[in-house]
Design a protein around this motif. Structure first.
Motif, short mmCIF file in Angstrom:
data_model
loop_
_atom_site.label_atom_id
_atom_site.label_comp_id
_atom_site.label_asym_id
_atom_site.label_seq_id
_atom_site.Cartn_x
_atom_site.Cartn_y
_atom_site.Cartn_z
N MET A 151 0.84 -1.20 0.00
CA MET A 151 0.00 0.00 0.00
C MET A 151 0.87 1.24 0.00
O MET A 151 1.87 1.31 0.71
CB MET A 151 -0.90 0.05 1.24
N THR A 152 0.48 2.25 -0.77
CA THR A 152 1.13 3.54 -0.67
C THR A 152 0.62 4.25 0.58
O THR A 152 -0.40 3.87 1.16
CB THR A 152 0.83 4.41 -1.90
N PHE A 153 1.32 5.31 0.99
CA PHE A 153 0.84 6.08 2.13
C PHE A 153 -0.53 6.71 1.82
O PHE A 153 -1.39 6.79 2.69
CB PHE A 153 1.85 7.18 2.50
N GLU A 154 -0.72 7.15 0.59
CA GLU A 154 -1.99 7.75 0.21
C GLU A 154 -3.12 6.73 0.30
O GLU A 154 -4.22 7.04 0.79
CB GLU A 154 -1.91 8.32 -1.21
N GLU A 155 -2.88 5.52 -0.17
CA GLU A 155 -3.90 4.47 -0.06
C GLU A 155 -4.20 4.14 1.39
O GLU A 155 -5.37 4.00 1.78
CB GLU A 155 -3.43 3.22 -0.80
N ALA A 156 -3.15 4.03 2.20
CA ALA A 156 -3.35 3.71 3.61
C ALA A 156 -4.14 4.80 4.33
O ALA A 156 -5.02 4.52 5.15
CB ALA A 156 -2.00 3.50 4.29
N ALA A 157 -3.84 6.06 4.01
CA ALA A 157 -4.53 7.17 4.66
C ALA A 157 -6.00 7.24 4.29
O ALA A 157 -6.81 7.82 5.02
CB ALA A 157 -3.84 8.49 4.31
N SER A 158 -6.38 6.65 3.18
CA SER A 158 -7.78 6.71 2.74
C SER A 158 -8.65 5.68 3.45
O SER A 158 -9.88 5.71 3.33
CB SER A 158 -7.86 6.49 1.22
N VAL A 159 -8.04 4.76 4.19
CA VAL A 159 -8.76 3.59 4.68
C VAL A 159 -9.46 3.75 6.02
O VAL A 159 -10.66 3.42 6.13
CB VAL A 159 -7.80 2.37 4.74
N PRO A 160 -8.79 4.21 7.11
CA PRO A 160 -9.30 3.93 8.46
C PRO A 160 -10.75 4.28 8.74
O PRO A 160 -11.56 3.40 9.05
CB PRO A 160 -8.33 4.72 9.34
N MET A 161 -11.11 5.55 8.69
CA MET A 161 -12.45 5.93 9.12
C MET A 161 -13.53 5.41 8.17
O MET A 161 -14.55 4.87 8.60
CB MET A 161 -12.55 7.45 9.27
N ALA A 162 -13.32 5.56 6.86
CA ALA A 162 -14.34 5.17 5.89
C ALA A 162 -14.55 3.66 5.86
O ALA A 162 -15.68 3.17 5.86
CB ALA A 162 -13.98 5.68 4.50
N ALA A 163 -13.46 2.91 5.83
CA ALA A 163 -13.58 1.45 5.73
C ALA A 163 -14.14 0.85 7.02
O ALA A 163 -14.97 -0.07 6.97
CB ALA A 163 -12.22 0.83 5.41
N VAL A 164 -13.71 1.35 8.17
CA VAL A 164 -14.23 0.84 9.44
C VAL A 164 -15.70 1.22 9.60
O VAL A 164 -16.51 0.44 10.13
CB VAL A 164 -13.37 1.33 10.62
N THR A 165 -16.07 2.42 9.14
CA THR A 165 -17.48 2.80 9.15
C THR A 165 -18.31 1.81 8.34
O THR A 165 -19.36 1.33 8.79
CB THR A 165 -17.66 4.21 8.57
N ALA A 166 -17.84 1.49 7.14
CA ALA A 166 -18.56 0.54 6.28
C ALA A 166 -18.66 -0.82 6.95
O ALA A 166 -19.72 -1.46 6.94
CB ALA A 166 -17.86 0.43 4.93
N LEU A 167 -17.56 -1.29 7.51
CA LEU A 167 -17.55 -2.60 8.17
C LEU A 167 -18.53 -2.65 9.32
O LEU A 167 -19.35 -3.58 9.44
CB LEU A 167 -16.13 -2.92 8.67
N GLN A 168 -18.48 -1.66 10.21
CA GLN A 168 -19.35 -1.67 11.38
C GLN A 168 -20.82 -1.53 11.00
O GLN A 168 -21.69 -2.15 11.61
CB GLN A 168 -18.92 -0.55 12.34
N ALA A 169 -21.09 -0.71 9.98
CA ALA A 169 -22.48 -0.55 9.54
C ALA A 169 -23.03 -1.85 8.96
O ALA A 169 -24.17 -2.24 9.24
CB ALA A 169 -22.56 0.57 8.51
N LEU A 170 -22.23 -2.54 8.16
CA LEU A 170 -22.67 -3.79 7.53
C LEU A 170 -22.76 -4.94 8.52
O LEU A 170 -23.76 -5.65 8.59
CB LEU A 170 -21.70 -4.17 6.41
N ARG A 171 -21.71 -5.12 9.29
CA ARG A 171 -21.61 -6.29 10.16
C ARG A 171 -22.36 -6.12 11.48
O ARG A 171 -23.16 -6.98 11.87
CB ARG A 171 -20.13 -6.58 10.44
N ASP A 172 -22.12 -5.00 12.17
CA ASP A 172 -22.65 -4.83 13.52
C ASP A 172 -24.10 -4.36 13.52
O ASP A 172 -24.94 -4.93 14.21
CB ASP A 172 -21.77 -3.86 14.31
N LYS A 173 -24.38 -3.32 12.75
CA LYS A 173 -25.75 -2.80 12.69
C LYS A 173 -26.60 -3.55 11.66
O LYS A 173 -27.78 -3.81 11.87
CB LYS A 173 -25.73 -1.31 12.35
N GLY A 174 -25.98 -3.88 10.53
CA GLY A 174 -26.73 -4.50 9.45
C GLY A 174 -26.86 -6.00 9.54
O GLY A 174 -27.71 -6.61 8.88
N GLN A 175 -26.02 -6.64 10.38
CA GLN A 175 -26.05 -8.09 10.55
C GLN A 175 -26.01 -8.82 9.21
O GLN A 175 -26.79 -9.74 8.94
CB GLN A 175 -27.28 -8.51 11.38
N ILE A 176 -25.08 -8.42 8.37
CA ILE A 176 -24.95 -8.98 7.03
C ILE A 176 -24.59 -10.46 7.08
O ILE A 176 -23.87 -10.91 7.98
CB ILE A 176 -23.88 -8.18 6.23
#
Length: 353
Positions: A151-176
């Motif tokens: 991963m480049t630094f730019e790619e890594a910096a794009s991940v934390p908040m957005a990707a974890v938001t998506a994961l938690q919304a799908l898995r924890d709240k959405g029970q996918i």
């Protein structure tokens, strides 16, 4: 891409955040984006500050890249007003913005065990004082994970908040679950692009909703079906879904309810203020009086979830989608572009190249 940049003027301000500075000592100064009042991107200035000193459980990170998220706009504008109870009622509590960070460890506190000087790391600073829009930031080691070498630094910096938001919304709240029919409204934005890919990684059938200009992006990240909202309204179609993630949009929540299957779930992640208010006020009532659940959601920084996303990135199941990259002195321009709400994926700031 050509832009007319308005470079920030560097000013000096003394920020004795982590230690008292002896006036007789030689002071090491670094640049940071700074603001002292809520407002538009025009309130942002670049200033020179004392380099932060890592405390016992902290590491000093030389920041290579950061990115913008909805939370950055909340911090900048102080809106919605309720957010000020966490971020400062009359003026910002956190004067250097920036949550997502990627960089290299320059120094470690005496009790740090997870990292060493030279390690490349990334993480979410939203639970530890923000501050990623700076050349250096002192970060609790618990907020960071090692960056993958692919991963480049730019790619890594794009991940934390957005990707974890998506994961938690799908898995924890959405029970996918595998085989479930999932619709992502706002599929081409920062959270949406990650939500499409993470939903696919769970084995779901994914329908992406986006504008005409972003149809190809949605297809390229693996959506099974793509709906161009400029051509058709998914809330008026006969198709029903087990889970809907509202990452953008302005539909009333009754419209979402109409296209949910019995026992289906709607999770509000982003969108219009009216939609958010309806989810908060009407959502609990709808959820209590029927089988369909209309749920609000607030992302929480979580290191284990970030490690989970990192594994998906390393396995090639998820990739970062970056729309634009701005230089450090173009941060106000980046905010102006981001707040229009048309970013195709993430908006990234390159700091130390």
């Amino acid at each position: 891409m050509t832009r007319t940049a308005r470079p920030l003027t560097i000013q000096y301000v003394s920020l004795h955040i982590l230690k008292k500075v002896n006036p007789n000592e030689r002071r090491e100064l670094v640049k940071a984006i700074f603001y002292e009042k809520y407002g538009t991107p025009d309130v942002l200035t670049m200033k020179e500050v004392d380099i932060p000193q890592p405390q016992d459980h902290e590491v000093l990170v030389k920041v290579h890249a950061a990115s913008l998220n909805y939370g950055n706009l909340v911090l900048l504008k102080g809106e919605p007003f309720l957010a000020r109870f966490a971020f400062g009622l009359t003026k910002p509590k956190y004067t250097i913005p920036g949550g997502d960070v990627a960089g290299k460890v320059e120094a470690v506190g005496k009790d740090v065990t997870l990292f060493k000087t030279g390690d490349e790391v990334f993480g979410d600073l939203s639970a530890s004082g923000w501050g990623a829009f700076a050349e250096y930031v002192a970060v609790p080691e618990s907020s960071l994970v090692l960056k993958s070498s692919n991963m480049t630094f730019e790619e890594a910096a794009s991940v934390p908040m957005a990707a974890v938001t998506a994961l938690q919304a799908l898995r924890d709240k959405g029970q996918i679950e595998p085989g479930k029919k999932v619709l992502i409204n706002g599929a081409s934005g920062g959270v949406g692009t990650f939500a499409v890919q993470i939903a696919k990684s769970f084995g779901a059938e994914v329908t992406a909703v986006c504008s005409t200009n972003n149809v190809e992006i949605a297809r390229s990240i693996g959506a099974d079906y793509v709906i161009d909202y400029k051509q058709e309204d998914f809330t008026k179609k006969a198709e029903k879904y087990d889970l809907i993630i509202g990452a953008n949009g302005n539909h009333p929540i009754t419209a979402y309810k109409r296209v949910l299957k019995p026992n289906g779930r709607f999770v509000h992640v982003g969108g219009s203020g009216t939609q958010m208010f309806q989810t908060m006020s009407l959502g609990p009532i709808i959820s209590m009086t029927g089988s369909r659940k209309m749920l609000g959601f607030l992302q929480r920084a979580n290191k284990q979830d970030l490690l989970y996303v990192k594994e998906l990135l390393e396995a090639g199941k998820v990739k970062a989608t970056i729309d634009r990259t701005y230089s450090f002195d173009e941060v106000p321009e980046a905010f102006r572009y981001f707040e229009k709400g048309h970013a195709k994926g993430k908006v990234v700031i390159t700091i130390n190249q």
